[in-house]
Design a protein around this motif. Structure first.
Motif, mmCIF file in Angstrom:
data_model
loop_
_atom_site.group_PDB
_atom_site.id
_atom_site.type_symbol
_atom_site.label_atom_id
_atom_site.label_comp_id
_atom_site.label_asym_id
_atom_site.label_seq_id
_atom_site.Cartn_x
_atom_site.Cartn_y
_atom_site.Cartn_z
ATOM 1 N N ASP A 32 0.881 -1.354 0.049
ATOM 2 C CA ASP A 32 -0.076 0.285 0.069
ATOM 3 C C ASP A 32 0.814 1.280 -0.027
ATOM 4 O O ASP A 32 1.517 1.719 1.015
ATOM 5 C CB ASP A 32 -0.959 -0.185 1.357
ATOM 6 C CG ASP A 32 -1.779 1.244 1.410
ATOM 7 O OD1 ASP A 32 -2.079 1.614 0.290
ATOM 8 O OD2 ASP A 32 -2.303 1.629 2.528
ATOM 9 N N GLY A 33 1.209 1.780 -1.102
ATOM 10 C CA GLY A 33 2.099 2.840 -1.205
ATOM 11 C C GLY A 33 2.332 3.386 -2.643
ATOM 12 O O GLY A 33 1.281 2.975 -3.487
ATOM 13 N N LYS A 34 3.444 3.900 -2.748
ATOM 14 C CA LYS A 34 3.507 4.246 -4.235
ATOM 15 C C LYS A 34 4.285 3.227 -5.173
ATOM 16 O O LYS A 34 5.334 2.957 -4.505
ATOM 17 C CB LYS A 34 4.352 5.730 -4.284
ATOM 18 C CG LYS A 34 3.513 6.977 -4.138
ATOM 19 C CD LYS A 34 4.330 8.194 -4.283
ATOM 20 C CE LYS A 34 3.165 9.297 -3.899
ATOM 21 N NZ LYS A 34 3.478 10.759 -3.941
ATOM 22 N N ALA A 35 4.006 3.093 -6.179
ATOM 23 C CA ALA A 35 4.763 2.042 -7.123
ATOM 24 C C ALA A 35 4.489 2.294 -8.366
ATOM 25 O O ALA A 35 3.642 3.109 -8.649
ATOM 26 C CB ALA A 35 4.475 0.657 -6.607
ATOM 27 N N ALA A 85 1.047 4.405 -12.909
ATOM 28 C CA ALA A 85 1.602 4.972 -11.360
ATOM 29 C C ALA A 85 0.559 4.392 -10.610
ATOM 30 O O ALA A 85 -0.563 4.819 -10.479
ATOM 31 C CB ALA A 85 1.332 6.596 -11.713
ATOM 32 N N VAL A 86 1.098 3.908 -9.691
ATOM 33 C CA VAL A 86 0.116 3.066 -8.550
ATOM 34 C C VAL A 86 0.403 4.072 -7.306
ATOM 35 O O VAL A 86 1.651 4.181 -6.808
ATOM 36 C CB VAL A 86 0.560 1.974 -8.212
ATOM 37 C CG1 VAL A 86 -0.188 1.106 -7.160
ATOM 38 C CG2 VAL A 86 0.534 0.914 -9.478
ATOM 39 N N ASP A 87 -0.647 4.500 -6.626
ATOM 40 C CA ASP A 87 -0.460 5.207 -5.100
ATOM 41 C C ASP A 87 -1.610 4.617 -4.243
ATOM 42 O O ASP A 87 -2.743 5.120 -4.597
ATOM 43 C CB ASP A 87 -0.672 6.468 -5.470
ATOM 44 C CG ASP A 87 -0.511 7.376 -4.229
ATOM 45 O OD1 ASP A 87 -0.081 6.900 -3.145
ATOM 46 O OD2 ASP A 87 -0.337 8.671 -4.325
ATOM 47 N N GLY A 88 -1.214 3.726 -3.506
ATOM 48 C CA GLY A 88 -2.323 2.832 -2.748
ATOM 49 C C GLY A 88 -3.176 2.270 -3.698
ATOM 50 O O GLY A 88 -2.855 1.249 -4.505
ATOM 51 N N MET A 89 -4.632 2.575 -3.661
ATOM 52 C CA MET A 89 -5.414 2.112 -4.729
ATOM 53 C C MET A 89 -5.857 2.668 -5.707
ATOM 54 O O MET A 89 -6.459 2.543 -6.741
ATOM 55 C CB MET A 89 -6.775 1.512 -3.789
ATOM 56 C CG MET A 89 -6.689 0.388 -2.740
ATOM 57 S SD MET A 89 -6.080 -1.134 -3.245
ATOM 58 C CE MET A 89 -7.832 -1.627 -3.992
ATOM 59 N N GLU A 90 -5.050 3.734 -6.009
ATOM 60 C CA GLU A 90 -5.170 4.647 -7.166
ATOM 61 C C GLU A 90 -4.187 4.020 -8.467
ATOM 62 O O GLU A 90 -2.932 3.856 -8.127
ATOM 63 C CB GLU A 90 -4.733 6.019 -6.873
ATOM 64 C CG GLU A 90 -5.595 6.996 -6.204
ATOM 65 C CD GLU A 90 -6.995 7.300 -6.462
ATOM 66 O OE1 GLU A 90 -6.775 7.707 -7.661
ATOM 67 O OE2 GLU A 90 -8.178 7.219 -5.942
ATOM 68 N N LEU A 112 4.982 8.024 -21.366
ATOM 69 C CA LEU A 112 6.208 7.471 -21.585
ATOM 70 C C LEU A 112 5.921 6.481 -22.692
ATOM 71 O O LEU A 112 4.992 5.475 -22.254
ATOM 72 C CB LEU A 112 6.754 7.088 -20.190
ATOM 73 C CG LEU A 112 8.201 6.636 -20.466
ATOM 74 C CD1 LEU A 112 9.094 7.688 -20.622
ATOM 75 C CD2 LEU A 112 8.742 5.763 -19.386
ATOM 76 N N THR A 113 6.555 6.434 -23.754
ATOM 77 C CA THR A 113 6.284 5.745 -24.712
ATOM 78 C C THR A 113 7.656 4.843 -25.212
ATOM 79 O O THR A 113 8.661 5.307 -25.378
ATOM 80 C CB THR A 113 5.720 6.209 -26.173
ATOM 81 O OG1 THR A 113 4.680 6.938 -25.560
ATOM 82 C CG2 THR A 113 5.099 4.988 -26.932
ATOM 83 N N VAL A 114 7.254 3.274 -24.980
ATOM 84 C CA VAL A 114 8.511 2.340 -25.658
ATOM 85 C C VAL A 114 8.377 2.588 -27.019
ATOM 86 O O VAL A 114 7.605 1.727 -27.521
ATOM 87 C CB VAL A 114 8.386 1.179 -24.807
ATOM 88 C CG1 VAL A 114 9.601 0.236 -25.263
ATOM 89 C CG2 VAL A 114 8.517 1.310 -23.407
ATOM 90 N N ASP A 115 9.336 2.838 -27.488
ATOM 91 C CA ASP A 115 9.433 2.932 -29.124
ATOM 92 C C ASP A 115 10.102 1.611 -29.675
ATOM 93 O O ASP A 115 11.329 1.607 -29.176
ATOM 94 C CB ASP A 115 10.028 4.255 -29.863
ATOM 95 C CG ASP A 115 9.845 4.382 -31.156
ATOM 96 O OD1 ASP A 115 9.763 3.269 -31.770
ATOM 97 O OD2 ASP A 115 9.852 5.311 -31.734
ATOM 98 N N LEU A 174 9.856 6.345 -14.323
ATOM 99 C CA LEU A 174 8.530 6.827 -13.865
ATOM 100 C C LEU A 174 8.628 6.725 -12.407
ATOM 101 O O LEU A 174 7.995 7.439 -11.619
ATOM 102 C CB LEU A 174 7.344 5.706 -14.424
ATOM 103 C CG LEU A 174 7.091 5.719 -15.851
ATOM 104 C CD1 LEU A 174 6.337 4.341 -16.256
ATOM 105 C CD2 LEU A 174 6.361 7.013 -16.113
ATOM 106 N N ALA A 175 9.628 5.676 -11.846
ATOM 107 C CA ALA A 175 9.576 5.672 -10.227
ATOM 108 C C ALA A 175 10.304 6.858 -9.620
ATOM 109 O O ALA A 175 9.727 7.524 -8.951
ATOM 110 C CB ALA A 175 10.348 4.360 -9.799
ATOM 111 N N GLU A 176 11.058 7.310 -10.391
ATOM 112 C CA GLU A 176 11.688 8.735 -10.147
ATOM 113 C C GLU A 176 10.909 9.785 -10.203
ATOM 114 O O GLU A 176 10.783 10.597 -9.135
ATOM 115 C CB GLU A 176 12.966 8.997 -11.130
ATOM 116 C CG GLU A 176 14.148 9.798 -10.345
ATOM 117 C CD GLU A 176 15.332 10.023 -11.176
ATOM 118 O OE1 GLU A 176 16.051 11.134 -11.361
ATOM 119 O OE2 GLU A 176 15.391 9.041 -11.888
ATOM 120 N N SER A 177 10.227 10.102 -11.124
ATOM 121 C CA SER A 177 9.110 11.030 -11.252
ATOM 122 C C SER A 177 8.176 10.875 -10.071
ATOM 123 O O SER A 177 7.505 12.121 -9.723
ATOM 124 C CB SER A 177 8.932 11.270 -12.417
ATOM 125 O OG SER A 177 7.925 10.448 -12.970
ATOM 126 N N ALA A 178 7.864 9.859 -9.781
ATOM 127 C CA ALA A 178 6.749 9.839 -8.837
ATOM 128 C C ALA A 178 7.213 9.485 -7.268
ATOM 129 O O ALA A 178 6.372 9.409 -6.381
ATOM 130 C CB ALA A 178 5.812 8.224 -9.057
#
Ligand SMILES: [Zn+2]
Ligand SMILES: [Zn+2]
Length: 760
Positions: free
Chosen positions: A498-501, A524-529, A653-656, A696-700
């Protein structure tokens, strides 16, 4: 008497596994008095006596827990001494037992195996022997509470000798509900291909002889029928493929023992533990080059699905044949496993040359489970016998809800309190018999759990059977949840995180929120968001089943995207010489005019395409074949990478992958071995996942990365991603209890709905 007492509450799979007799023996040995009882979902025990004896009891308690028990929570508290005499096992508290913890079926224990082999024992060569530590459980249960009267053993009244064991707290068979012996228990019989009974007092001998003679034998096992053939006889295995209409999918093989298993696969110490565990699943392992198995068993894949005998009957059969046997579900491809004698005699007629039957009904249709190993733990692929119905324990309690699953590899999942009960693997719901199985199992779980779901959750896909089924769940609220979000929620449910991931869902295909077909998603996961934060670049996916059956079609679309139409046509003719030129041209036209194509970010389809480009799987005969072949090829090659970029497109963010695809095409046209291309592809994609996730982890401000979706069953990819994330000081969260494939999404759906209902 001394003046101290403690009360211990143990939750988890603790009933029907010899827990109460264990407590009785230990308490008596330590000179303590008290009682033990089953309550809904737990065992509660009270012991009192000298402080020193109590502490000895506590010291011996943990290590002595019966092997088949799975403790999810254990609490100890001080209690007031009640001044009781002796130690008693109290009768199960029946009041309000709705929810309970029926154990899964448990592989035959060493003590029972010793008796089976002992000519002096009254259960010598008795194929249905079991005790409190082992034997059938879930597959024989019709209703609750779990007592013999409510199992298919009710048809076999115990003889005096068995009854005595059953009633004796000091006996290994105390309250072993399926307790039986040759005098009173189930029996084997044999029938010919036409269903005619055969007289014999040695049914196993007849079956073994038939198998050694190259025949296909239908065996009534624990959760239903299996088809057995000699795994070292290529003709027999091929005959089975032909009759079962299963052309290329690998077969699982049961080995007499670990030593012989080692001749066919690389078995490490951690693998041994899994193979010998009470669940005794099929474990996928790297195959050995000079394996005694017939080539047609694995159908070109460098892995072997291996398991050990898990019932006395299997033990005896394998002892008699003395060689590995293909043991596959007793069904024609795509149908549910047959469980009844009559059902098998009609449905397996024309497939089996002989039927090894018994007279104990299988109540719950349950296939063998399939797992891989990641690190030291299991990583489920198909969750069924040996695991179901053990619940996944949730981080807290919730109201009753149900998740209905997806369309393929389907399961459903009921949440009740802090437990999430997943059904056994049901299969692909495109066919009517599987839908019937789904409904039958659903009704059983509903009744079995006394569940009153306040909410039901289905996939976003409007055409899934399970989506329509939601109307019939009788819930006040119906939620829909995007497929890949459900994958992530299932990891959240399992881990309690339950946290940011950052969430990564790499999968086949799922209906997306923007109407595109998703399958290579970052969240981007934040708790249940859970919010979509990135994806693989979209490409046009040629529609219909043809694209899945013919990976060259997806490949052609990618060729066109990266090389342009003209060059794509030339490349496709070169790479797929067996595909008619007209088909190539027609598809290029359809792609040009956007007829029957949809944008997709599917990672699974990217694997399909590269598998085709390498020439490994241009046409596919079963779901997952192309990526499995691709993974298989990677094993023996040296590392390398292709370029990739991670542009931002519309805030995501797109993986080309275009340079990646271009690289594979040019290597393939340059004649590089498929293994080399595959290895480079895996390494590149893994590094793209790691770089994208860490960005993504860094920015979140997150430190965790959740990995789910069917593509992560590919442990070549998974292990590279795991080590890449750890190198960057990120903590990966992966599945350990439910499959990363669609077999796990019902848990995610249920967990999501539970949180919604609990939140108001
Ligand atoms: Zn046993
Ligand atoms: Zn008996």
């Amino acid at each position: 008497m001394g003046g101290a007492a403690i009360e211990i509450t143990v939750r988890g799979v603790v009933q029907g596994v010899g827990f109460r007799p264990f407590v009785h023996r230990l308490a008596t040995r330590c000179g303590l008095t008290g009682w033990v009882e089953n309550t809904p979902g737990s065992v509660v025990l009270h012991v009192e006596g000298d402080a020193a004896d109590l502490s000895r009891f506590r010291g011996l308690f943990g290590p002595g827990i019966p092997p088949a028990a799975k403790v999810t929570r254990l609490s100890v508290r001080k209690a007031a001494p009640a001044g009781v005499r002796g130690f008693t096992i109290r009768a199960s508290r029946r009041d309000g037992i709705a929810l309970s913890t029926i154990p899964p079926d448990i592989a035959t224990c060493p003590a029972c195996l010793r008796e089976l082999a002992d000519p002096a024992d009254r259960r010598h060569r008795y194929p249905f022997t079991n005790c409190t530590n082992c034997g059938p459980r879930f597959t024989i249960v019709a209703s609750l509470p779990y007592d013999r009267e409510r199992t298919s053993m009710a048809a076999f009244p115990m003889c005096a000798a068995c009854r005595k064991e059953y009633g004796d707290p000091l006996d290994r068979r105390f309250h072993a509900e399926p307790n039986a012996c040759p005098a009173c228990g189930p029996r084997l019989s044999v029938r010919g291909a036409d269903g005619a009974p055969m007289e014999s007092d040695d049914p196993i001998g007849i079956a073994a002889a038939a198998i050694l003679g190259g025949s296909i034998v239908a065996v009534r096992g624990l959760g239903g029928f299996q088809l057995a053939v000699d795994a070292t006889n290529d003709d027999a295995v091929r005959l089975l493929r032909k009759r079962k209409r299963r052309e290329e999918k690998p077969f699982a093989v049961m080995f007499p023992d670990l030593r012989s298993a080692r001749s066919a696969a690389r078995v490490e110490a951690a693998d041994e533990e899994i193979l010998r565990s009470p669940a005794a699943p099929v474990l996928l392992l790297p195959a050995r080059p000079r394996s005694p198995l017939a080539p047609s068993v694995s159908a070109g894949l460098p892995t072997a699905g291996i398991f050990l005998p898990y019932t006395p009957m299997h033990r005896m059969l394998l002892d008699r044949t003395g060689r590995p046997l293909v043991m596959t579900s007793g069904n024609a491809t795509d149908e549910p496993i047959a469980i009844g004698n009559d059902e098998a005699l009609s449905r397996l007629r024309g497939i089996a040359d002989l039927f090894l039957l018994h007279d104990r009904e299988v109540v719950q249709r349950t296939d063998d489970s399939v797992v891989r190993r990641v690190g030291r733990g299991i990583y489920p692929i198909r969750r069924a016998r040996g695991f179901v119905p053990a619940p996944v324990t949730l981080p807290r309690s919730f109201p009753d809800v149900v998740g209905l699953g997806g369309e393929l590899k389907s399961t459903f999942c009921f949440v009740k309190g802090d437990a999430a009960y997943l059904s056994q693997h049901i299969g692909d719901l495109e066919l009517a018999p599987s839908r019937d199985f789904y409904e039958e199992a659903y009704r059983f779980f509903l009744r079995f759990l006394d569940a009153r779901p306040r909410a039901a959750c289905h996939d976003l896909h409007p055409a899934y059977f399970t989506t329509a089924f939601a109307e019939r769940a009788g819930a006040e609220r119906i939620f829909s949840l995007q497929h890949h979000k459900a994958h992530l929620y299932s990891v959240l449910a399992e881990t309690g995180f339950d946290g940011k991931a950052v969430g990564v869902a790499f999968d086949g295909t799922g209906y997306g929120e923007d109407g595109a077909i998703w399958g290579g998603e970052f969240f981007a996961v934040d708790g249940m968001e859970v919010r979509r934060a990135g994806r693989l670049a979209y490409f046009p996916l040629p529609g219909g089943d043809a694209a899945v059956r013919e990976p060259w079609r997806t490949a052609l679309s990618l060729l066109r995207e990266t090389l342009g139409a003209a060059e794509a046509e030339t490349a496709a003719r070169e790479l797929f010489p067996d595909v008619p030129r007209d088909s190539i041209r027609l598809l290029l036209e359809a792609l040009e005019k956007k007829i029957n194509v949809a944008p997709t970010s599917s990672a699974g389809r990217l694997f399909d395409a590269v598998s085709a480009i390498c020439g490994l799987c241009v046409r596919s005969s079963y779901e997952g074949q192309a990526p499995m072949r691709l993974e298989g090829a990677a094993a023996r090659a040296v590392a390398g990478t292709y370029p990739f970029t991670l542009p931002e497109v519309g805030g995501q963010l797109t993986v080309d992958w275009s340079e990646l695809v271009r690289g594979t095409v040019s290597d393939a046209r340059g004649g590089l071995p498929a293994g080399t291309i595959s290895r480079r592809f895996h390494d590149t994609l893994a590094s793209a996942v790691v770089v994208a996730a860490s960005r993504l982890a860094e920015s979140a401000g997150a430190r965790h990365v959740i990995l789910s979706g069917g593509v992560f069953q590919n442990v070549t990819l998974l292990s590279r991603v795991l080590s890449g994330l750890r190198k960057r000081k990120l903590s990966p969260l992966i599945h350990r209890q439910v499959p990363a494939n669609d077999g796990g999404i019902s848990l995610g759906q249920a967990y999501y709905a539970a949180a919604q209902v609990a939140g108001g």
